[in-house]
Enzyme design. Structure first.
Site, PDB file in Angstrom:
ATOM      1  N   ALA A 240       0.505  -1.567   0.420  1.00  0.00           N
ATOM      2  CA  ALA A 240       0.651   0.165  -0.112  1.00  0.00           C
ATOM      3  C   ALA A 240       0.614   1.299   0.046  1.00  0.00           C
ATOM      4  O   ALA A 240       1.963   1.034  -0.371  1.00  0.00           O
ATOM      5  CB  ALA A 240      -0.579   0.085   1.177  1.00  0.00           C
ATOM      6  N   HIS A 241      -0.107   2.579   0.094  1.00  0.00           N
ATOM      7  CA  HIS A 241       1.194   3.658  -0.164  1.00  0.00           C
ATOM      8  C   HIS A 241       1.667   4.193   1.011  1.00  0.00           C
ATOM      9  O   HIS A 241       1.180   3.540   2.328  1.00  0.00           O
ATOM     10  CB  HIS A 241      -0.307   4.366  -0.291  1.00  0.00           C
ATOM     11  CG  HIS A 241      -1.031   4.794   0.744  1.00  0.00           C
ATOM     12  ND1 HIS A 241      -2.600   5.788   0.089  1.00  0.00           N
ATOM     13  CD2 HIS A 241      -1.593   4.422   1.530  1.00  0.00           C
ATOM     14  CE1 HIS A 241      -2.980   5.421   1.351  1.00  0.00           C
ATOM     15  NE2 HIS A 241      -2.532   5.084   2.280  1.00  0.00           N
ATOM     16  N   ASN A 242       2.922   4.008   0.515  1.00  0.00           N
ATOM     17  CA  ASN A 242       3.947   4.943   1.362  1.00  0.00           C
ATOM     18  C   ASN A 242       4.679   3.942   2.388  1.00  0.00           C
ATOM     19  O   ASN A 242       5.125   3.840   3.735  1.00  0.00           O
ATOM     20  CB  ASN A 242       2.915   5.607   3.066  1.00  0.00           C
ATOM     21  CG  ASN A 242       2.833   7.283   2.288  1.00  0.00           C
ATOM     22  OD1 ASN A 242       1.841   7.661   1.105  1.00  0.00           O
ATOM     23  ND2 ASN A 242       3.508   8.461   1.989  1.00  0.00           N
TER      24      ASN A 242
END
Length: 342
Positions: A240-242
């Site tokens: 997922a993001h980051n």
């Protein structure tokens, strides 16, 4: 491709025992060897098959001593397993030694690429893309605007690389992988409706990373999702993001890592592991398959279970869990005995 025993011995610096001119065009297990195939013997458990195999060439250790007649041509090397792996690498290198731009394909006028590139048919290269030397981009690949691919990168058919993604040298992106799609960012309002949070960051993949087929790596909301050098990702993983994954960590298939979690270097993560968001996983951590991680993990821990426990604690607890019906029965009997004595 066809190779003679002489050619193979030359590649492996091996010694031929048998027909130097015999040819092979395929690989096989020693117990399933057929005429025209190449195999190897390194595990003593399979020694019996060298006397019956129909493989035309067999790679063996120099120390191997035959106890009866052998019809396969032998190539003797210091280590048969390593030599066979070396040969596989050579075979892949020859097989993938494609160059040139196939048609139809689209390359933006503002894109640039180095010498030795292969760009397969029906692939797309967007604005301001930069691709290094000897990159191989197979058919039906999408490369979005402002993407950078380093030297010797291989992107297999059907992969999608979204805009602003940066991929280092010697990386492999397998078919169906999606790098740089939007992270799962939505915010609810008072009506219970969801509004999208713009995902304005990117994905950075450092050198020598392998990304398996069907794996997805989301772009950051702000900043970057980062896959550090030497990471190995199996098929069908969701990142997922980051998220940040440390150097030389290996993750097996169907693992999901939620947003903003940081994973250390040299970790081993089994298949179907679920890792919650905003966590810190230390260096050298071992996570067993199907574990659920909802807390921070210290360096060097080995854990298992859902929610995950220490690996040793989990195994001890599982013994008790299996015996739980017997334990409950004993408790009931003790209670009954106590009550009768009263």
């Amino acid at each position: 491709m066809i190779f003679t025993a002489t050619q193979i011995a030359g590649i492996l610096n091996g010694e031929i025992e048998g027909d130097e001119s015999v040819e092979v065009s395929k690989l096989s297990k020693i117990e399933e060897g057929t005429k025209g195939s190449l195999t190897f013997l390194s595990n003593p458990k399979y020694t019996q098959f060298i006397y019956s195999t129909d493989a035309s060439i067999t790679i063996v250790d120099k120390s191997f001593e035959a106890e009866s007649k052998i019809k396969t041509t032998l190539i003797r090397v210091d280590d048969a397993y390593k030599a066979f792996s070396q040969l596989l690498e050579y075979y892949n290198m020859v097989k993938m030694n494609k160059t040139g731009i196939e048609e139809p394909s689209f390359i933006s006028k503002t894109a640039s690429y180095g010498d030795g590139i292969y760009f397969g048919a029906f692939s797309y290269m967007g604005e301001n893309v930069i691709i290094g030397q000897n990159a191989k981009v197979f058919p039906n690949v999408y490369i979005g605007d402002n993407v950078t691919l380093g030297d010797n990168v291989v992107v297999f058919a059907g992969a999608k690389i979204y805009s602003e993604t940066i991929i280092g040298d010697n990386c492999v992106i397998h078919s169906g992988a999606i790098v740089g799609a939007d992270g799962f960012g939505f915010t609810p309002n008072e009506k219970g409706e969801y509004s999208k949070v713009p995902q304005t960051g990117n994905v950075i993949i450092e050198n020598n990373v392998d990304v398996g087929a069907g794996t997805t790596i989301d772009r950051a909301t702000l900043g970057s999702t980062i896959i550090r050098k030497g990471v190995k990702l199996d098929n069908q993983i969701q990142i997922a993001h980051n998220v940040e994954i440390g150097e030389h960590t290996a993750i097996a298939a169907q693992t999901g890592i939620a947003g903003s979690t940081k994973i250390g270097r040299n970790c081993l993560i089994g298949g179907q592991v679920g890792i919650a968001g905003h966590l810190t996983i230390g260096n050298g951590v071992r996570i067993q398959a199907q574990s659920g991680i909802g807390r921070n993990i210290k360096d060097g821990e080995a854990i298992q279970g859902s929610p995950a426990l220490g690996y040793s604690d989990y195994n001890k607890s599982y013994v008790h869990f299996k015996n739980l019906p017997k334990i409950v029965d004993r408790v009931y009997k003790l209670e009954k005995k106590i009550n009768n004595n009263e």
